[in-house]
Motif scaffolding. Sequence first.
Motif, PDB file in Angstrom:
ATOM      1  N   LEU A  55       0.813  -1.082  -0.086  1.00 23.65           N
ATOM      2  CA  LEU A  55       0.055  -0.002  -0.029  1.00 23.65           C
ATOM      3  C   LEU A  55       0.832   1.365  -0.072  1.00 23.65           C
ATOM      4  O   LEU A  55       0.305   2.442  -0.148  1.00 23.65           O
ATOM      5  N   ARG A  56       2.207   1.154  -0.029  1.00 25.23           N
ATOM      6  CA  ARG A  56       2.885   2.345   0.000  1.00 25.23           C
ATOM      7  C   ARG A  56       2.822   3.166   1.124  1.00 25.23           C
ATOM      8  O   ARG A  56       2.515   4.417   0.893  1.00 25.23           O
ATOM      9  N   LEU A  57       2.379   2.780   2.348  1.00 23.59           N
ATOM     10  CA  LEU A  57       1.912   3.506   3.419  1.00 23.59           C
ATOM     11  C   LEU A  57       3.001   4.588   4.305  1.00 23.59           C
ATOM     12  O   LEU A  57       2.891   5.499   4.933  1.00 23.59           O
ATOM     13  N   GLU A  58       4.337   3.830   4.013  1.00 26.38           N
ATOM     14  CA  GLU A  58       5.500   4.392   4.824  1.00 26.38           C
ATOM     15  C   GLU A  58       5.730   5.857   4.425  1.00 26.38           C
ATOM     16  O   GLU A  58       5.558   6.126   3.299  1.00 26.38           O
ATOM     17  N   PRO A  59       5.850   6.667   5.402  1.00 31.07           N
ATOM     18  CA  PRO A  59       6.449   7.969   5.173  1.00 31.07           C
ATOM     19  C   PRO A  59       7.416   8.176   4.301  1.00 31.07           C
ATOM     20  O   PRO A  59       8.354   7.844   4.139  1.00 31.07           O
TER      21      PRO A  59
ATOM     22  N   ARG B 225      -5.485   1.802  -4.239  1.00 36.67           N
ATOM     23  CA  ARG B 225      -5.355   0.967  -2.814  1.00 36.67           C
ATOM     24  C   ARG B 225      -5.509   1.863  -1.304  1.00 36.67           C
ATOM     25  O   ARG B 225      -5.877   1.167  -0.505  1.00 36.67           O
ATOM     26  N   GLN B 226      -4.828   2.849  -1.423  1.00 29.93           N
ATOM     27  CA  GLN B 226      -4.605   3.491  -0.331  1.00 29.93           C
ATOM     28  C   GLN B 226      -5.983   3.990  -0.007  1.00 29.93           C
ATOM     29  O   GLN B 226      -6.321   4.132   1.270  1.00 29.93           O
TER      30      GLN B 226
ATOM     31  N   ASN C 107      -8.060   2.950   3.488  1.00 27.45           N
ATOM     32  CA  ASN C 107      -8.603   4.086   4.519  1.00 27.45           C
ATOM     33  C   ASN C 107     -10.176   4.069   4.842  1.00 27.45           C
ATOM     34  O   ASN C 107     -10.515   4.139   5.778  1.00 27.45           O
ATOM     35  N   LEU C 108     -10.902   3.767   3.953  1.00 28.66           N
ATOM     36  CA  LEU C 108     -12.163   3.331   3.754  1.00 28.66           C
ATOM     37  C   LEU C 108     -12.418   2.065   4.667  1.00 28.66           C
ATOM     38  O   LEU C 108     -13.546   2.158   5.339  1.00 28.66           O
ATOM     39  N   SER C 109     -11.674   1.128   4.431  1.00 26.97           N
ATOM     40  CA  SER C 109     -11.796   0.089   4.971  1.00 26.97           C
ATOM     41  C   SER C 109     -11.613   0.150   6.703  1.00 26.97           C
ATOM     42  O   SER C 109     -12.259  -0.502   7.660  1.00 26.97           O
TER      43      SER C 109
ATOM     44  N   GLY D 240      -5.787  -5.100   3.228  1.00 22.38           N
ATOM     45  CA  GLY D 240      -4.637  -4.333   3.845  1.00 22.38           C
ATOM     46  C   GLY D 240      -3.265  -4.971   3.600  1.00 22.38           C
ATOM     47  O   GLY D 240      -3.146  -6.003   2.732  1.00 22.38           O
ATOM     48  N   GLN D 241      -2.288  -4.823   3.926  1.00 28.89           N
ATOM     49  CA  GLN D 241      -0.814  -5.560   4.054  1.00 28.89           C
ATOM     50  C   GLN D 241      -0.743  -6.449   4.822  1.00 28.89           C
ATOM     51  O   GLN D 241      -1.980  -6.827   5.557  1.00 28.89           O
ATOM     52  N   ARG D 242       0.414  -7.221   4.827  1.00 24.74           N
ATOM     53  CA  ARG D 242       0.255  -8.539   5.792  1.00 24.74           C
ATOM     54  C   ARG D 242       0.078  -8.251   7.106  1.00 24.74           C
ATOM     55  O   ARG D 242      -0.559  -9.161   7.865  1.00 24.74           O
TER      56      ARG D 242
END
Length: 611
Positions: free
Chosen positions: A474-478, A491-492, A496-498, A512-514
């Motif tokens: 999801l490339r969530l890391e800052p 995906r992002q 967030n909706l989920s 989500g991610q693993r």
Amino acid sequence: MLNERAVLRLLPLIAVLALYLDEENEKHGADVVTGLAAQLNRSRLRPLPEGAEGRCLMTKGDWCFKYHAQGVCDDDIAMCYCPPDTKFGRKEAPAGSAPGTPPLQPGRPLFMCTPGTDKDGKKVEWGGTPYADMFGPEGWCNADKPTFRLDGLAGQLCDQPLEQTCVNQCCGHGECRQGFCKCAAGWYGVDCGLRREGKDNEEGDELVKKPWIAAALTHTVATEDPPLTPLRRRPYVYVYDMKPDFGTDLWQYRIEGSHCVYRTFVHGNRTSWVGYNAYAAEPVLHELFLTSEHRTLDPEEADFFYVPVNVGCLMDVYAWNEVPRWPRGLLGPRTHGAAMMQREALRWINATFPWFARRGGRDHIWLNPHDEGACSVWRDVWPGVMLSHWGRTDFPHASNTAYGQDNYSQPLEHPSHPGDWRQWTSLVHPCFDPTKDLVIPAFKQPKHYHASPYLGAPVPKDGRDIFAFFMGDLRLEPGRDPDCRYSRCIRQKLYNLSREGHWKEAHGVWFGQREDIGSGDYSAFLARSTFCFVLPGDGWSPRLEDAVLHGCIPVIIMDDVQAVFESILEVSTFTVRLSQRDLPRVVELLKSLRPEQVADYQRNLHKVWHR
């Protein structure tokens, strides 16, 4: 259960069969160019970059990442080895030895390994491994049983010789040397599969010496004489035997064993799938075309011409080695290198053969396995049949990738082409034309869907108890994707909706991610799911294949992008397609489907999964 080779045969020439027009083949009076240059049986040596003599130099692309491993470089394959003054160092053949003479001692490889300091304790730029772990008395290069280990090669000490990997394992008629087939007398071709007139079938039978390669071989139908398959089926496909620059040379510049291949040899010389190769369709399709009953050795009767240019392999090695470069000496984005490589391959074809020019290249097939497919192929290549995993149809278009090395929208000028390269590539054609091109599946080895009921796995005791499923990056890391370009931010947004709507608890939607999904087997999760999200990544993502191979109904969310085989199969009968503007209503729309509609989707999946 299907064996490995049988699974490969499930993806035979549907691409060209689907595109083939059932009409009498046109007759042309062009001269036949007979035979190919007998230039394959040779060793190709490259000079080291200036200043790199006597040590290893690896350059990591636009990241300006240079480091020197204090070892010996094999300039055939750009691999570093322990220095000769260590116990297990590389000791080259004596000066004056014939080309190709093996070293006196091969040495332990310094695989992706850089000392943090030199022997005097001075810091080495970009180094990370303690000097003593590499060169000390108990280090990798000196100890009989070192405490430091390296991955990527066979054996605890990387000292177990293994069979190397080549196209169709040289058909058993030649010796495989780092992806290059050194053919026995009387045989030629990229896979040593073609026999010179008057030569005995028994010459160059490697199977006698190496029976283990039999598991990696497929019989080459086109070379049967007399034919064992008298009823031939169109389309007839001629496979170019390309100049090594565009194929086997690249295999020799791999720095890691799984790059550029879909299979390799492991302990005991057993053939095995590689762990993961995003571009594995490239070597798979090349072998399938070479061994297919649709292959012809007569270009005058061919309906299509397959051009095996290893652009995927180039992108695997591109950021690491000084050579090869397309064009030489330039390090632009990988997509530019791939486009230039195809352009040069086309120029070589036109200078050598008459067949591209006679139909303007419309009967030539090119594979573009990288993330955004054929978006940036050279203008002169574009009229051909583009096979890719990315069916983006909007035009004009710009790169959506969050990975700078693949961003084809970067302007770039070079003396080898007039002006900005985009004027010759992405600005003059779409990424995909459904009237001539085809979106093909990514390669999936059987273990990727080992829990699927289609392979005989037991049905989960609770059935399909996950309503909808997605697990992935999801490339969530800052700082990793500040502009939210990856996956078009789909995906992002869904993630967030989920989270906001507690989808897992309220609706059985796992997204989500693993770390969000928790422990468990990915294939088993898919086999438990009714719906599986098909979302883009940096371009294509093999999520439709994941879903279909597990009997999970694909939910496609990517506007203006055709899915795998969408131009030839009734994809709407076994998938649900939602618009990107419907992201907030995803659960509502899926819940609104009647049970009989869901059952229809599942029945239709059963009809097409093997494609």
